[in-house]
Design a protein around this motif. Structure first.
Motif, PDB file in Angstrom:
ATOM      1  N   PHE A   1     -11.947  -0.738  53.262  1.00 29.11           N
ATOM      2  CA  PHE A   1     -13.075   0.091  52.846  1.00 29.11           C
ATOM      3  C   PHE A   1     -12.647   1.112  51.790  1.00 29.11           C
ATOM      4  O   PHE A   1     -13.475   1.537  50.980  1.00 29.11           O
ATOM      5  N   GLY A   2     -11.369   1.471  51.783  1.00 24.61           N
ATOM      6  CA  GLY A   2     -10.884   2.315  50.700  1.00 24.61           C
ATOM      7  C   GLY A   2     -10.938   1.611  49.356  1.00 24.61           C
ATOM      8  O   GLY A   2     -11.308   2.212  48.336  1.00 24.61           O
TER       9      GLY A   2
ATOM     10  N   SER B   1     -12.925   0.432  43.941  1.00 23.15           N
ATOM     11  CA  SER B   1     -13.258  -0.626  42.975  1.00 23.15           C
ATOM     12  C   SER B   1     -14.691  -0.545  42.479  1.00 23.15           C
ATOM     13  O   SER B   1     -14.998  -1.035  41.390  1.00 23.15           O
ATOM     14  N   LYS B   2     -15.575   0.055  43.294  1.00 27.47           N
ATOM     15  CA  LYS B   2     -17.007   0.130  42.952  1.00 27.47           C
ATOM     16  C   LYS B   2     -17.601  -1.252  42.774  1.00 27.47           C
ATOM     17  O   LYS B   2     -18.588  -1.443  42.066  1.00 27.47           O
TER      18      LYS B   2
ATOM     19  N   ALA C   1      -9.049  -3.412  36.972  1.00 28.25           N
ATOM     20  CA  ALA C   1      -9.824  -3.499  35.729  1.00 28.25           C
ATOM     21  C   ALA C   1     -10.453  -2.161  35.382  1.00 28.25           C
ATOM     22  O   ALA C   1     -10.543  -1.781  34.209  1.00 28.25           O
ATOM     23  N   ARG C   2     -10.880  -1.413  36.406  1.00 26.56           N
ATOM     24  CA  ARG C   2     -11.468  -0.101  36.164  1.00 26.56           C
ATOM     25  C   ARG C   2     -10.435   0.894  35.652  1.00 26.56           C
ATOM     26  O   ARG C   2     -10.773   1.861  34.974  1.00 26.56           O
ATOM     27  N   GLY C   3      -9.155   0.645  35.974  1.00 23.47           N
ATOM     28  CA  GLY C   3      -8.115   1.582  35.592  1.00 23.47           C
ATOM     29  C   GLY C   3      -7.634   1.451  34.164  1.00 23.47           C
ATOM     30  O   GLY C   3      -6.798   2.235  33.711  1.00 23.47           O
TER      31      GLY C   3
ATOM     32  N   ASN D   1     -11.243  -6.786  45.517  1.00 23.89           N
ATOM     33  CA  ASN D   1     -11.385  -5.340  45.343  1.00 23.89           C
ATOM     34  C   ASN D   1     -10.250  -4.764  44.506  1.00 23.89           C
ATOM     35  O   ASN D   1     -10.472  -3.934  43.616  1.00 23.89           O
ATOM     36  N   LEU D   2      -9.026  -5.194  44.790  1.00 23.17           N
ATOM     37  CA  LEU D   2      -7.874  -4.690  44.039  1.00 23.17           C
ATOM     38  C   LEU D   2      -7.943  -5.113  42.577  1.00 23.17           C
ATOM     39  O   LEU D   2      -7.581  -4.351  41.681  1.00 23.17           O
ATOM     40  N   SER D   3      -8.418  -6.343  42.334  1.00 23.43           N
ATOM     41  CA  SER D   3      -8.558  -6.811  40.958  1.00 23.43           C
ATOM     42  C   SER D   3      -9.591  -5.990  40.194  1.00 23.43           C
ATOM     43  O   SER D   3      -9.372  -5.597  39.035  1.00 23.43           O
TER      44      SER D   3
END
Length: 305
Positions: A74-75, A80-81, A126-128, A120-122
């Motif tokens: 959930f984190g 990741s949004k 990408a957001r970073g 989620n990690l991917s």
């Protein structure tokens, strides 16, 4: 949306969903498998005596790992949004419920949430990316072309993982366990040192009077060796017997004052006791004139009357 519901992809997925539901009926109980599932998972004796059927808590290693995985999952949702797919929501709800009900289901939670966690990690990665880098990538694409996603495949790594998983399972299969140098000598045999092999041989050769009262953890093995000549008083199938039978088994095993009366109620004529588990009961049985010791080895004792 509605267009997807009438597409071939939706029909294909619905077909597999129906097939998955129908294949569950390929069992000896047919529809009864569902009532058995709820009876087994909600059995009060199993939940009180069998640790694997108990709910995960922060006081067990498995429970700690489970709740940590929930926090991590959930984190990553928050970071990741990423918008969840309906199938992912259903998977989390279904397997989350199963994991919360018993420790033995936690492993399924880990398997089904791993792909969701990876997505989620991917998305988080990408957001970073710096805004300048994202802008450069967008302007580098010709206006007339669709954006393409570059993928890096590592077939060699895939093969290594496949060999480790499949090869490891084959390497430790019982077929060549005795010749496997990595298997300890105590684990090479098909049965462990705690299996009452000699005791079962005695019972089969001497034919003691029935009904039997037996140590629960030997019930499965003794039943396999001696059925249909004998039926065990108890075995590891917690849901297969009434709660009262389990209470009476524990009452006798703990040498309560009414242990003899309980055995009389079931008309038990042979006791198969474990020296460790029944260490309180065995001395009391030895002092009575009702029971006669007919067999003893390092694991257990057999009495008849």
């Amino acid at each position: 949306g509605r267009k997807w519901l009438t597409s071939k992809a939706a029909l294909w997925q619905a077909g597999w969903f129906i097939a998955a539901g129908l294949i569950t009926l390929a069992n000896p109980y047919v529809f009864g498998i569902y009532s058995y599932f709820f009876a087994a998972t909600n059995d009060p004796i199993a939940r009180s005596l069998n640790r694997e059927w108990q709910a995960p808590t922060i006081y067990t290693g498995t429970g700690i790992l489970f709740y940590l995985s929930v926090l991590v999952l959930f984190g990553t949702f928050y970071l990741s949004k990423r918008r969840l797919r309906v199938t992912e929501v259903l998977v989390i709800l279904a397997f989350g419920y199963l994991a919360l009900t018993s420790l033995r289901n936690v492993m399924w939670w880990g398997w089904v949430t791993a792909p969701i966690l990876a997505s989620n990690l991917s998305a988080w990665a990408a957001r970073g990316k710096p805004v300048e880098e994202q802008a450069t990538e967008e302007t580098a694409q010709p206006a007339a072309e669709e954006p393409t996603t570059r993928r890096t495949e590592l077939p060699a790594l895939n093969w290594v993982m496949a060999v480790l998983l499949v090869g490891g399972a084959l390497f430790f299969t019982p077929l060549w366990r005795e010749a496997n140098p990595l298997v300890p000598a105590t684990a090479k045999a098909a049965v462990s040192d705690a299996t009452p092999v000699k005791l079962a041989e005695y019972l089969k050769s001497s034919n003691p009077p029935a009904p039997l009262f037996n140590y629960m953890e030997w019930g499965g093995y003794l039943g396999w060796e001696m059925y249909p000549r004998y039926q065990m008083f108890i075995d590891g199938r917690f849901e297969a017997r009434e709660v009262q039978v389990w209470e009476d088994y524990l009452s006798v095993s703990n040498a309560r004052a009414d242990w003899q009366k309980t055995l009389d109620h079931y008309k038990v004529r042979t006791l198969i006791l474990n020296k460790t588990f029944h260490d309180n009961l065995i001395p009391i049985v030895d002092e009575t004139s009702t029971w006669r010791k007919v067999y003893e080895d390092k694991l257990g004792v057999v009495y008849t009357r």
